[in-house]
Structures are given as C-alpha cells and as structure tokens.
Scaffold this active site. Structure first.
Site, short mmCIF file in Angstrom:
data_model
loop_
_atom_site.label_atom_id
_atom_site.label_comp_id
_atom_site.label_asym_id
_atom_site.label_seq_id
_atom_site.Cartn_x
_atom_site.Cartn_y
_atom_site.Cartn_z
CD GLU A 1 -19.46 -4.03 7.90
OE1 GLU A 1 -18.70 -3.16 7.44
OE2 GLU A 1 -19.60 -5.16 7.34
CE LYS B 1 -4.61 0.59 1.95
NZ LYS B 1 -5.46 0.40 3.15
NE ARG C 1 -21.72 -4.74 3.18
CZ ARG C 1 -20.61 -5.23 2.64
NH1 ARG C 1 -19.55 -5.41 3.38
NH2 ARG C 1 -20.58 -5.55 1.37
#
Length: 640
Positions: free
Chosen positions: A370, A284, A398
C-alpha cells in the site's frame, strides 16, 4: 447432509496427539482435517482456498514442533482454519466469523496457540523476530516459526524484517508458503532430496567447518570462499536472494508431501544458529476440485454446496457500492484516457477488476504494498495522469505517511477511493474502516467525501475525475446500496457543499456517509413524537459546508451528526467549526454519534450498527436523551 467421517481427527484434542502418529496416520489426519474444514466453511462462509493449501503443512508443523511453547505465527491468518481445528477449537469451528464465534483470523485472546493476531499481511517475520530476540534475552530455548505466503512477501515490511533478522544471530524459522508458483519451478524428488541434504546435520556441520576454515584465510579469499558456497547452493536450490538477506535457505519442497515435509522440518528444528527460510510449494484450494479450478482459488466464499461448490448468495436488492464504483469508473474511463487504476492486490475487492477488463493496460496491481501504491500514484499524478488508488480503509492506514508526505504535502491530484468504510461484518475489527475520516480530514489540501447512497457515489466518482486541484478521497461501505435509482452519469458536485434532504423543526440530523438512510428512518420515527427533524447529507467532511452547519445550528435546538467512523472525524470537524463561529450559546445542543472507542468483534453489520447506536433506533434514542425526554417509549423499548 451428514458431516464427513473423521475417525482419526475425533481422537485429536491437541497437537500433542499428533506426535505419536505414523506418517500414514498423519496423511489420513490431513485428509480428515481438509474434509472437516470444507464442511464447516460451506456452512459459515469464509476464507477457503488458502486454508486448504496448508493442511499438510499445518499437520506437519504441529507434529514436529512443540506448540504452543514453540511460537507458530500465521501471516494474515486467513489460512489458519486447519490450525484452529487442531488446537482445541474444532468444536466451535462452525461458528467461524459468526457473532460470538471464532474469528476468521488468528487472535491472541482466542487461544494460547495464537501468539500473534493478524488481519493485515506481512507482519509475521517482524513479530517472530521480536519474539526470538525476547526469548534469547530471557534465556529460553523455544522455537519461533513464521509462516508467510508468497503474496505477503511482496510487501516491503517482510524484507525489512528479513534484513534485520539476517544481521542477527537469533534463531528464527521462516516458512515461505509459495502457493502461486511465482518463485519456484515444479518440485519433486530431486528438490526434496536437496532440501533434506542441505538442512541435515551432516551438511550443516560441514558448512560450519568450512566457515571456520574460511575465517582463517586472508580476507579476500575468505569472502570468495563464502560466496562460492552460497552461490553453489543457490544454483541448486534457488535461494540466493534469501541468502543475500542473511537467511540460510532450504527448498523448495512439496508442501503436500508429508514424506518430504517431516524430515526437513525436523532438521530445521534441530539446527542451532541463525535464521532459516524453508521454501514450501503448495496449491491453493488443494483437495477440493471446485476450489482448485476457480480463478481466485476460492479465496473468500459465502456459504456453498459441498458437492457442487456452488455458492449460496442472497439475491441482491441493489448493486454493491464496490460495483457502482467500478462501473462508474469504467464509464468515466471511456471518456478520459488519463484515468488509471491502482490496487494493492485487491482488484476484485475494490471493483478495479471491472476497470481492468475494459482497460487492461490502465490498471496496475502492485501487490500487497500500500505504501508503494500511494507514492506510485503520486508519481503518475505529477505527469498529468488521473490515478485512482483504490484501497480498503483498514489497509490505507499502512500508507498514511505516503498520503501525508508524498500526496498532501505536494498537493498532488491523487484520487483515493476508500472501500470498506465502517463496520465490515464477518471480517471483524481487523478490517473495519473506522479511522480514515479522522486521519485524512486533518490534512491540509485534502478533500474528503462520503456518499449518502449509491447515486451519490456515482456523483463523487465523476467529481474526483474532474478535480485537479489536489488530493481527493471518498469513502463507502461494503455491501449493497439502498436501492435508489442510479443516474446515467455522475454529476459534478460543488466542493464543500452538502444538501438538505428533508425539512423539519426542532431537531437537525446531519449525516456523513451511508447512515443517511437510517437518519431518514429516525426522522420518520421522531415525527410520531411531535419532533419533526431536518435531515441533511453533509457529503464533505473537508472542506465542511459551514453555511449549511450555520443554518442548521441557527434554526434548530439540537444538531446531531451521524457517521460510520471514529471520534475525531466528521463530528469533530463540525464541533471545531461551531466553536469558531461561537454557536454554542445557551439554547443550542450538539451530539456526535460515531463508532465506539473500541475494537468491535465480528457480527452481522446490522447488529453491529445497532449495538453502536448508529441505526434509526439509536439515533432516535440519542435525540430523546439529548432533549431530556428520557422516558419516551420507542417501539416497546424505553429510551434511557
């Protein structure tokens, strides 16, 4: 500051232009794409680190595959800036996340190169499998490629999709972009060689022949032979888990080395049957030292100086709601060791990073999961802990089934801090917190709160800590508070009781949430028209302060509700209460101001609220229209 020189990129108008370039030229192109992306995001802000990490992978994918005929799906989509640059959108790349400009995520209506929109994670494999099956049913032969990050692989949906895909024969390529070194060890020439070997036609042909030979063996020996092949390859490459799910695993390989990527991608492209998972290791922030050095790898940034990496952030006039929540929870946590925090991969975004610094053993990051987060919190609540399960409004959607069955149905005291209520600006429709009031306030046992300002948020955190009679939620927006003085400690609110902020006459404005400041401005403007207005802060959507509502309805000609949520939320709850009380007689009028019944594209929040009629001017116009005063001039604009 002048833009970076990009002579090769300047010749690229579509992915077709990449297919005639040499490896050396593709390497140069990747370098130019990276420079272009850094320069663009420095001017607009946005997601930087993830996109920098997939530059070479993006170049390689478009060089090898025939997009858009081959469907390329980016999971979440915030790493797709290089993809946008190479697919005809470079001219607009400096409009990223600006009003009327490019979305910060993939978006079907934006380009044919975006076959699936994504603002939430872990959807790519499911969508890709759907496309692959549809392709097979139609008799087509195009490829479907899903690129998913190792973080997104922490969500159960990804494994549900892989389990389904592994049991089918549909051709699907999944690329696991592992940018956190969470699965594979460092890779090099040996792993690249193995990846090329096991993805090549010789090995695949030999493997198929061995499968046919094994098929003719007795059942017990057949299974052992198949297992031996899988485990032998898994021992060398680390892919046993994915093999168990039915995928043919290749990797890991260096995602920044085009000499490794290109031949393996071609082999994967040319293979004929079944699902394949290619494990690619990337870094990243690759290629930009400030991003590589940052702890969060410059995941999301404001505008910044390209040379130093220093971000240009406007000076805040007040702390953000997220900061107020985090600091208040820390304060409460010092007094009550039963308080714990739960986040689904968003510790900084939810303010729980502050709690984690103070109490590292009392914060749990469950990854992008979640559903698990909510039921995990429910389990903690059964044992007497006080879990604060902090989730963005858009992501709480969700976990709705878990909120209903595992929390509300069992009346467990789970606390739900809901960040990013209402419009969220540059992140647009995918991240807007529009629906949580509507889907929570309809649930038995649920308490739903929203603060009018940051001081009220502090009171609501304290109230949630003390409330043990069932689940309690409180929603608050992204961005700064209004600058009110913060109390030293939050005070306990009476559950289901609102407050009168200012007294007026003919008109009552009942606000739920942080539109309260705009309601107060509207009342000041209405007073100039001879329409003194009462302003009330509801505080609770459930249970409603029915006595306050009765009082407002009885003493005012017009009652207007204002909220940062969809129809079906607070205003609908008020209507239900008024109907049950028989308050709609001939002299009473009611209007509910909500977010529009539409998905609203990204822009500055103040412009979004103005367009929705939820700023002071919009509230005044709604009042004048409801009272029939259609031609009153309002700051130079005719209220219609």
């Amino acid at each position: 500051m002048s833009r970076p020189a990009t002579p090769l990129l300047d010749t690229v108008s579509s992915p077709d232009d990449l297919k005639v370039l040499s490896v050396a030229e593709l390497e140069q192109l990747a370098s130019e794409v990276r420079a272009e992306m850094i320069d663009a995001v420095s001017a607009t802000g946005g997601h930087l680190g993830a996109g920098l990490g997939v530059v070479e992978l993006t170049v390689a994918l478009h060089a090898v595959f025939d997009t858009p005929r081959d469907r390329l799906i980016w999971d979440v989509g915030h790493q797709a800036y290089p993809h946008k640059i190479l697919t005809g959108r470079r001219g607009d790349i400096r409009t990223l996340r600006q009003g009327g400009g490019l979305s910060g995520f993939t978006k079907r209506s934006e380009s044919v190169y975006d076959p699936f929109g994504a603002g939430h994670s872990s959807t790519s494999i499911s969508a890709g499998l759907g496309m692959a099956v549809a392709r097979d049913l139609k008799g087509d032969d195009n490829q479907v490629i899903a690129v998913i990050g190792d973080g997104a692989m922490s969500a159960g949906m990804a494994y549900e999709a892989m389990n389904n895909a592994g049991a089918m024969d549909s051709r699907l390529v999944v690329i696991l972009n592992d940018n956190d070194m969470s699965i594979a060890p460092p890779t090099g020439a040996m792993s690249a060689y193995l990846a090329r070997l096991v993805s090549g036609p010789t090995y695949l042909t030999l493997r198929e022949a061995m499968k046919q030979l094994a098929f003719n063996l007795p059942k017990g020996l057949r299974q052992k032979a198949q297992r031996a092949e899988e485990y032998a390859r898994g021992f060398l490459t680390g892919g046993t888990l994915f093999e168990e799910l039915g995928f043919y695993y290749v990797g890991p390989i260096d995602g920044h080395n085009l000499n490794h990527l290109l031949p393996v991608l071609r082999n994967v492209r040319n293979a004929k049957d079944g699902p394949v998972l290619l494990h690619v290791v990337t870094k990243k922030g690759k290629g930009y030292p400030p991003a590589e050095a940052a702890a969060d790898k410059y995941h999301g940034v404001s505008r910044f100086d390209v040379v130093t990496g220093a971000q240009v952030k406007p000076k805040a006039n007040a702390p953000s709601y997220t900061q107020v929540f985090g600091e208040t929870l820390v304060d409460e946590g010092r007094r009550d060791e039963r308080i714990v925090g739960i986040t689904a991969a968003m510790p900084a975004g939810t303010g729980l990073d502050l709690f984690a610094e103070a109490f590292p053993d009392r914060v749990f990051d469950v990854g992008i999961a979640e559903q698990h987060a909510v039921t995990f919190a429910a389990g903690m609540a059964t044992e007497g802990l006080k879990p604060f399960c902090a989730i963005y409004s858009t992501f709480l959607q969700r976990a709705y089934d878990q909120v209903v069955h595992d929390v509300a149905l069992q009346n467990l005291p789970v606390r739900l801090p809901i960040d990013r209520a209402g419009f969220v600006g540059a992140d647009g429709a995918t991240h807007a917190g529009a629906f949580d009031t509507a889907f929570l306030a309809c649930l038995p046992n649920m308490v739903v709160m929203a603060p009018g300002d940051e001081a009220e948020l502090r009171h609501m955190v304290a109230t949630a800590v003390a409330y043990d009679d069932g689940p309690i939620a409180f929603r608050y927006p992204r961005g700064e508070g209004v600058g009110v003085e913060l109390p030293a400690r939050g005070q306990l609110l009476d559950i289901g009781r609102g407050r009168i902020v200012s007294d007026g006459g003919k008109v009552a404005i009942l606000s739920f949430g942080t539109r309260l400041a705009e309601a107060m401005k509207a009342a000041e403007e209405l007073a100039t028209f001879g329409l003194p207005a009462t302003v009330a802060d509801a505080r609770f959507a459930k249970p409603l302060d029915r006595e306050l509502i009765r009082q407002l309805a009885a003493h005012h000609e017009l009652l207007i509700t204002v909220e940062e949520g969809s129809a079906g939320g607070f205003g609908s709850q008020v209507v239900q209460a008024l109907v049950e009380d028989g308050r709609f007689d001939r002299g009473f009028r009611f209007r509910a101001l909500t977010l529009p019944d539409a998905f609203i594209d990204h822009d500055r929040p103040e412009r979004m609220y103005a367009a929705a009629g939820l700023d002071a001017r919009g509230i005044v116009q709604a009042v004048l229209t409801a009272l029939g005063q259609h031609r009153v001039e309002l700051a130079g604009v005719v209220a219609k």
